[in-house]
Design a protein around this motif. Structure first.
Motif, PDB file in Angstrom:
ATOM      1  N   ALA A 138       0.829  -1.204   0.000  1.00 38.71           N
ATOM      2  CA  ALA A 138       0.000   0.000   0.000  1.00 38.71           C
ATOM      3  C   ALA A 138       0.864   1.255   0.000  1.00 38.71           C
ATOM      4  N   THR A 139       1.955   1.236   0.771  1.00 40.18           N
ATOM      5  CA  THR A 139       2.858   2.384   0.770  1.00 40.18           C
ATOM      6  C   THR A 139       3.431   2.621  -0.621  1.00 40.18           C
ATOM      7  N   ALA A 140       3.853   1.549  -1.272  1.00 38.30           N
ATOM      8  CA  ALA A 140       4.395   1.675  -2.628  1.00 38.30           C
ATOM      9  C   ALA A 140       3.344   2.199  -3.598  1.00 38.30           C
ATOM     10  N   TYR A 141       2.135   1.672  -3.504  1.00 41.03           N
ATOM     11  CA  TYR A 141       1.072   2.104  -4.419  1.00 41.03           C
ATOM     12  C   TYR A 141       0.756   3.583  -4.240  1.00 41.03           C
ATOM     13  N   TYR A 142       0.597   4.027  -2.983  1.00 37.36           N
ATOM     14  CA  TYR A 142       0.226   5.429  -2.757  1.00 37.36           C
ATOM     15  C   TYR A 142       1.385   6.378  -3.049  1.00 37.36           C
TER      16      TYR A 142
END
Length: 438
Positions: free
Chosen positions: A60-64
């Protein structure tokens, strides 16, 4: 840092295949396979950001980072595979009926993100908001439920205390009689709570991150973190310069620790101590039967929680094991105690057979809240210490950590969860909001 171009995609990015009934029909006629959800890459010599842990928090961190801030020169490293840790071993319960105002606001944001996640990622995460019941078997528990309900209402979260009659209506197979060994006096009812498909969440985030240009490296173990001293010898501090892995070294100015179970070990590589104790949390699932349990049911007194999948299996969880360990094997003691307490609540399921059981690792902090944000080492950020709450917080944690990386400023929604609170006595006590006793 590399950012997206005018077409919204970074170099090396691709548009993900659009999942739809029409797309399925077309590929069926053409007999063409769907493209891989995420690709394999050679490890580059450097990245703007390295994220350790390919679970829901890391992905999720990478996606956002890519979707909200245009930062795509990112590597997600995992010594196993996508979702192979706690993100694939939890019981997939989502809720926001916590005890502290900081916790309620934080987890409510996560619920809101989960509600729109399937549409955003074009990946069905199977979020079922079926309601969440936390039972009270004594006066003390009932007082805590009322306390939580009032905090929830003040923060705009749908939550209320209901009586045995309403509980019986929601769960007809529940024994709410006064003759029960642990009579049910009431419950905290949280309609927005429910369950989600944890594998689908992991895969959806991984697919979307890969399509944005993020590189996901499975089977890549972090062996060390290079920190360049920048302060007096023997004191805390320094700054991150790179990561040593089982596939070689990569240079990076930012490392985000999004691991569970090994979070204290990864932080130790950067010279940062974490107030964390790791313990196993066991779970089990039964054979499928006709769906009869529409809500999630939790009993802190009996140390159990249970929900039913769309396929009919009953999924059970309990307290963390009462000792620190890295073992992820099930135990007979867990099964015997779990079965006894579940039958006290719902005697009619006594003949159901348990199909399998497993365990995951939980990093417990002194106040049962996570540790998020900056550390004394410049460029080394943490998103750890989730205890039994980690999966439900994945979207909001990723969103907040991405904002911190991109702006260098700690978002208000995670400010209370900083590492410094333990030294300064600013604890965020969430033990009273645990699904089960710890």
């Amino acid at each position: 840092m590399r950012v997206n171009g005018p077409n919204g995609h970074a170099d090396g990015a691709r548009r993900p295949a659009r999942y739809s009934a029409l797309g399925l029909f077309r590929r069926g006629l053409a007999r063409t396979d769907w493209p891989r959800s995420w690709r394999e890459h050679d490890l580059a010599p450097s990245y703007d950001v390295v994220i350790v842990g390919a679970g829901v928090h890391g992905l999720a961190t990478a996606y956002y980072l890519a979707a909200n801030h245009g930062i795509t020169n990112v590597a997600v490293l995992d010594k196993g595979y996508v979702g192979g840790g706690g993100s694939g071993r939890n019981t997939a319960i989502v809720r926001s009926n916590y005890l502290t105002p900081e916790g309620v606001r934080f987890y409510d944001r996560s619920v809101k993100l989960y509600e729109t996640l399937a549409a955003e990622l074009n990946f069905n995460v199977m979020f079922s908001q079926r309601g969440h019941l936390t039972l009270a078997h004594n006066d003390g528990s009932l007082r805590t439920m009322r306390w939580r309900a009032e905090v929830n209402k003040l923060e705009g979260v749908d939550s209320e205390v209901i009586g045995p009659a309403e509980i019986k209506r929601l769960v007809p197979f529940m024994d709410v009689s006064e003759q029960a060994r642990y009579p049910i006096l009431g419950a905290l009812y949280h309609p927005p709570g429910g369950t989600i498909r944890h594998d689908a969440v992991n895969w959806g985030y991984a697919r979307a991150a890969d399509a944005s240009g993020v590189q996901i490296h499975q089977q890549t173990e972090v062996l060390g973190i290079d920190v360049e001293a920048s302060r007096a010898a023997g004191g805390p501090g320094g700054r991150v310069t790179g990561v040593r892995t089982s596939r070689g070294r990569v240079a990076t100015p930012v490392v985000v620790n999004c691991t569970a179970g090994w979070s204290s070990l990864i932080s130790g590589m950067a010279g940062v101590s974490m107030p964390i104790i790791t313990s196993p949390l066991q779970a089990a699932v039964t054979e499928p039967v006709k769906v009869f349990l529409e809500t999630v049911v939790v009993s802190g007194t009996l140390h159990i929680y249970v929900s039913q999948t769309d396929r009919g299996e009953l999924v059970f969880g309990a307290s963390v094991d009462p000792y620190p360990s890295y073992s992820m094997r099930g135990s007979l003691e867990f099964t015997e105690e779990l079965a006894g307490h579940v039958i006290e609540l719902m005697p009619s399921i006594a003949k159901l057979r348990v199909l399998r059981q497993w365990a995951g690792l939980c990093d417990m902090t002194p106040d049962y809240s996570p540790v998020m944000g900056v550390t004394p080492v410049e460029g080394f950020l943490v998103d750890v210490g989730w205890g039994t709450y980690g999966f439900k917080a994945g979207p909001v944690a990723g969103e907040a950590m991405a904002e911190l990386v991109a702006t260098g400023k700690t978002p208000e929604i995670i400010a209370a969860f900083d590492l410094a609170r333990f030294a300064e006595g600013r604890l965020v006590g969430e033990k009273g909001a645990a699904s089960v006793g710890h």
